[in-house]
Scaffold this motif. Structure first.
Motif, PDB file in Angstrom:
ATOM      1  N   ALA A 162      36.441  30.609  34.101  1.00  0.00           N
ATOM      2  CA  ALA A 162      37.386  30.978  35.146  1.00  0.00           C
ATOM      3  C   ALA A 162      36.684  31.950  36.083  1.00  0.00           C
ATOM      4  O   ALA A 162      35.588  32.434  35.779  1.00  0.00           O
ATOM      5  CB  ALA A 162      38.636  31.613  34.540  1.00  0.00           C
ATOM      6  N   GLN A 163      37.320  32.228  37.211  1.00  0.00           N
ATOM      7  CA  GLN A 163      36.721  33.148  38.174  1.00  0.00           C
ATOM      8  C   GLN A 163      37.727  34.204  38.587  1.00  0.00           C
ATOM      9  O   GLN A 163      38.870  33.883  38.926  1.00  0.00           O
ATOM     10  CB  GLN A 163      36.214  32.402  39.402  1.00  0.00           C
ATOM     11  CG  GLN A 163      35.424  33.285  40.366  1.00  0.00           C
ATOM     12  CD  GLN A 163      34.783  32.498  41.480  1.00  0.00           C
ATOM     13  OE1 GLN A 163      35.262  31.412  41.830  1.00  0.00           O
ATOM     14  NE2 GLN A 163      33.700  33.014  42.052  1.00  0.00           N
ATOM     15  N   LEU A 164      37.298  35.450  38.522  1.00  0.00           N
ATOM     16  CA  LEU A 164      38.133  36.559  38.988  1.00  0.00           C
ATOM     17  C   LEU A 164      38.022  36.613  40.504  1.00  0.00           C
ATOM     18  O   LEU A 164      36.964  36.921  41.043  1.00  0.00           O
ATOM     19  CB  LEU A 164      37.658  37.872  38.363  1.00  0.00           C
ATOM     20  CG  LEU A 164      38.408  39.132  38.775  1.00  0.00           C
ATOM     21  CD1 LEU A 164      39.862  39.066  38.361  1.00  0.00           C
ATOM     22  CD2 LEU A 164      37.748  40.364  38.169  1.00  0.00           C
ATOM     23  N   THR A 165      39.104  36.291  41.201  1.00  0.00           N
ATOM     24  CA  THR A 165      39.047  36.176  42.663  1.00  0.00           C
ATOM     25  C   THR A 165      39.467  37.439  43.385  1.00  0.00           C
ATOM     26  O   THR A 165      38.937  37.754  44.446  1.00  0.00           O
ATOM     27  CB  THR A 165      39.922  35.007  43.147  1.00  0.00           C
ATOM     28  OG1 THR A 165      41.268  35.195  42.666  1.00  0.00           O
ATOM     29  CG2 THR A 165      39.397  33.680  42.598  1.00  0.00           C
ATOM     30  N   SER A 166      40.438  38.185  42.856  1.00  0.00           N
ATOM     31  CA  SER A 166      40.875  39.420  43.521  1.00  0.00           C
ATOM     32  C   SER A 166      41.749  40.213  42.567  1.00  0.00           C
ATOM     33  O   SER A 166      41.996  39.805  41.426  1.00  0.00           O
ATOM     34  CB  SER A 166      41.649  39.101  44.823  1.00  0.00           C
ATOM     35  OG  SER A 166      42.825  38.383  44.521  1.00  0.00           O
ATOM     36  N   ARG A 167      42.258  41.365  43.056  1.00  0.00           N
ATOM     37  CA  ARG A 167      43.173  42.206  42.286  1.00  0.00           C
ATOM     38  C   ARG A 167      44.311  42.656  43.178  1.00  0.00           C
ATOM     39  O   ARG A 167      44.109  42.930  44.368  1.00  0.00           O
ATOM     40  CB  ARG A 167      42.441  43.413  41.687  1.00  0.00           C
ATOM     41  CG  ARG A 167      41.742  43.133  40.382  1.00  0.00           C
ATOM     42  CD  ARG A 167      41.209  44.396  39.739  1.00  0.00           C
ATOM     43  NE  ARG A 167      39.953  44.808  40.343  1.00  0.00           N
ATOM     44  CZ  ARG A 167      38.755  44.442  39.887  1.00  0.00           C
ATOM     45  NH1 ARG A 167      38.668  43.665  38.825  1.00  0.00           N
ATOM     46  NH2 ARG A 167      37.666  44.861  40.484  1.00  0.00           N
ATOM     47  N   GLU A 168      45.511  42.725  42.582  1.00  0.00           N
ATOM     48  CA  GLU A 168      46.701  43.207  43.288  1.00  0.00           C
ATOM     49  C   GLU A 168      47.429  44.186  42.384  1.00  0.00           C
ATOM     50  O   GLU A 168      48.139  43.773  41.466  1.00  0.00           O
ATOM     51  CB  GLU A 168      47.630  42.052  43.664  1.00  0.00           C
ATOM     52  CG  GLU A 168      47.082  41.106  44.711  1.00  0.00           C
ATOM     53  CD  GLU A 168      48.075  39.986  45.036  1.00  0.00           C
ATOM     54  OE1 GLU A 168      49.218  40.031  44.505  1.00  0.00           O
ATOM     55  OE2 GLU A 168      47.703  39.077  45.787  1.00  0.00           O
ATOM     56  N   GLY A 169      47.248  45.473  42.618  1.00  0.00           N
ATOM     57  CA  GLY A 169      47.929  46.477  41.811  1.00  0.00           C
ATOM     58  C   GLY A 169      47.493  46.397  40.353  1.00  0.00           C
ATOM     59  O   GLY A 169      46.314  46.495  40.030  1.00  0.00           O
ATOM     60  N   THR A 170      48.476  46.182  39.458  1.00  0.00           N
ATOM     61  CA  THR A 170      48.174  46.118  38.019  1.00  0.00           C
ATOM     62  C   THR A 170      47.773  44.718  37.577  1.00  0.00           C
ATOM     63  O   THR A 170      47.548  44.505  36.380  1.00  0.00           O
ATOM     64  CB  THR A 170      49.399  46.562  37.209  1.00  0.00           C
ATOM     65  OG1 THR A 170      50.512  45.725  37.545  1.00  0.00           O
ATOM     66  CG2 THR A 170      49.740  48.018  37.503  1.00  0.00           C
ATOM     67  N   TYR A 171      47.681  43.782  38.514  1.00  0.00           N
ATOM     68  CA  TYR A 171      47.357  42.400  38.167  1.00  0.00           C
ATOM     69  C   TYR A 171      46.010  41.984  38.759  1.00  0.00           C
ATOM     70  O   TYR A 171      45.600  42.457  39.825  1.00  0.00           O
ATOM     71  CB  TYR A 171      48.445  41.435  38.672  1.00  0.00           C
ATOM     72  CG  TYR A 171      49.723  41.517  37.882  1.00  0.00           C
ATOM     73  CD1 TYR A 171      49.901  40.778  36.722  1.00  0.00           C
ATOM     74  CD2 TYR A 171      50.760  42.352  38.302  1.00  0.00           C
ATOM     75  CE1 TYR A 171      51.073  40.854  35.992  1.00  0.00           C
ATOM     76  CE2 TYR A 171      51.947  42.442  37.574  1.00  0.00           C
ATOM     77  CZ  TYR A 171      52.087  41.684  36.423  1.00  0.00           C
ATOM     78  OH  TYR A 171      53.253  41.765  35.695  1.00  0.00           O
TER      79      TYR A 171
END
Length: 274
Positions: A162-171
């Protein structure tokens, strides 16, 4: 990784393509991490057949895999890369500095003698497990947790990532092997790298006997049954069978089976490819 193709000296060799075992360094598993595995043959606790087309197969030993990676801050050395009959990926035997032993799923490129570690403050290098909040955006990962401390649930099969694409707050926003993009709590752990044995998808059994070795019995289609046995059965001669259905009469293709009010739907940003 590579695959072996065979000359057609027999009917079973004609289409046979199997993986090579060059990366495997140990033939026998660690005894303290294995246990006997009973085969059900598709029967429940009353002995009744509940799942068809299962039975037989070679005897297996189950290897305990450490999907939680919760020994934070303790370095571990890769002792061996081994075959696991219970999964498509290879497994790696770890010897921790404090004497603890564990199996993990072996990522592509992990070699005997390498050092891996887990925890919040470890470097995002191959085989290391750390929270999604500490992994650089764009990194290829596997063995992803759905809940913190639960243990890896996603991207565990051979060749997957899988690929970590971005972050939003706690997610954290993760693009999964199926093409689905979803939110995962940033406190969940994941392992850096791609699962090894990526050529597993190119393998071809070559003969029915190899399926029997895996515990899979012959599967007969619904269209060749009688009407009493299957909704698609019956008819004079060879009939198409109508719309594909399962044995209970439910549509087998095209019908969405995901529950419309499923709790986790709010975390899915983009659905998987059809």
């Amino acid at each position: 990784m590579a695959v072996r193709k065979f000359k057609p000296t027999t009917p079973g060799q004609r289409h046979k393509v199997i993986g090579v075992f060059d990366d495997i360094t140990a033939r026998t598993p660690e005894k303290s991490l294995t246990v006997g595995k009973r085969s059900t043959g598709g029967r429940n606790n009353e002995g009744h057949l509940t799942t068809r087309y299962r039975g037989g197969g070679h005897r297996r030993k189950y290897r305990f895999i450490d999907f939680k990676r919760n020994k934070d801050g303790v370095p571990a050395r890769v002792k061996s890369i081994e075959y696991d009959p219970n999964r498509s990926a290879r497994i790696a035997l770890l010897y921790y500095a404090d004497g603890y032993k564990a199996y993990i799923i072996a990522p592509n490129g992990l070699e005997v003698g390498a050092t891996v570690e887990s925890g919040e403050n470890v470097a995002p290098e191959l085989g290391n497990a750390l929270p999604l909040s500490k992994i650089p955006v764009g990194t290829l990962i596997h063995n992803i947790e759905l809940r913190p401390g639960q243990g890896a649930a996603m991207a565990r099969a051979a060749g997957t990532f899988a690929q970590l694409t971005s972050r939003e707050g706690t997610y954290a926003i993760v693009k999964l092997p199926s093409g689905e993009t979803r939110k995962v709590l940033a406190a969940c752990k994941a392992t850096i790298g791609v699962v090894g044995n990526s050529d597993h998808a190119l393998e071809q059994s070559g003969k029915a006997g190899r399926s029997r070795w895996l515990g899979r019995r012959p599967h007969n289609r619904g269209v060749v049954m009688n009407p009493v046995d299957h909704p698609m059965g019956g008819g004079e001669g060879r009939q198409s069978g109508g719309h594909p259905r399962n044995r209970n009469g439910l549509y087998a293709k095209g019908l969405k089976t995901r529950a419309p009010k499923k709790q986790s739907s709010k975390y899915i940003i983009e659905r998987r490819k059809k």
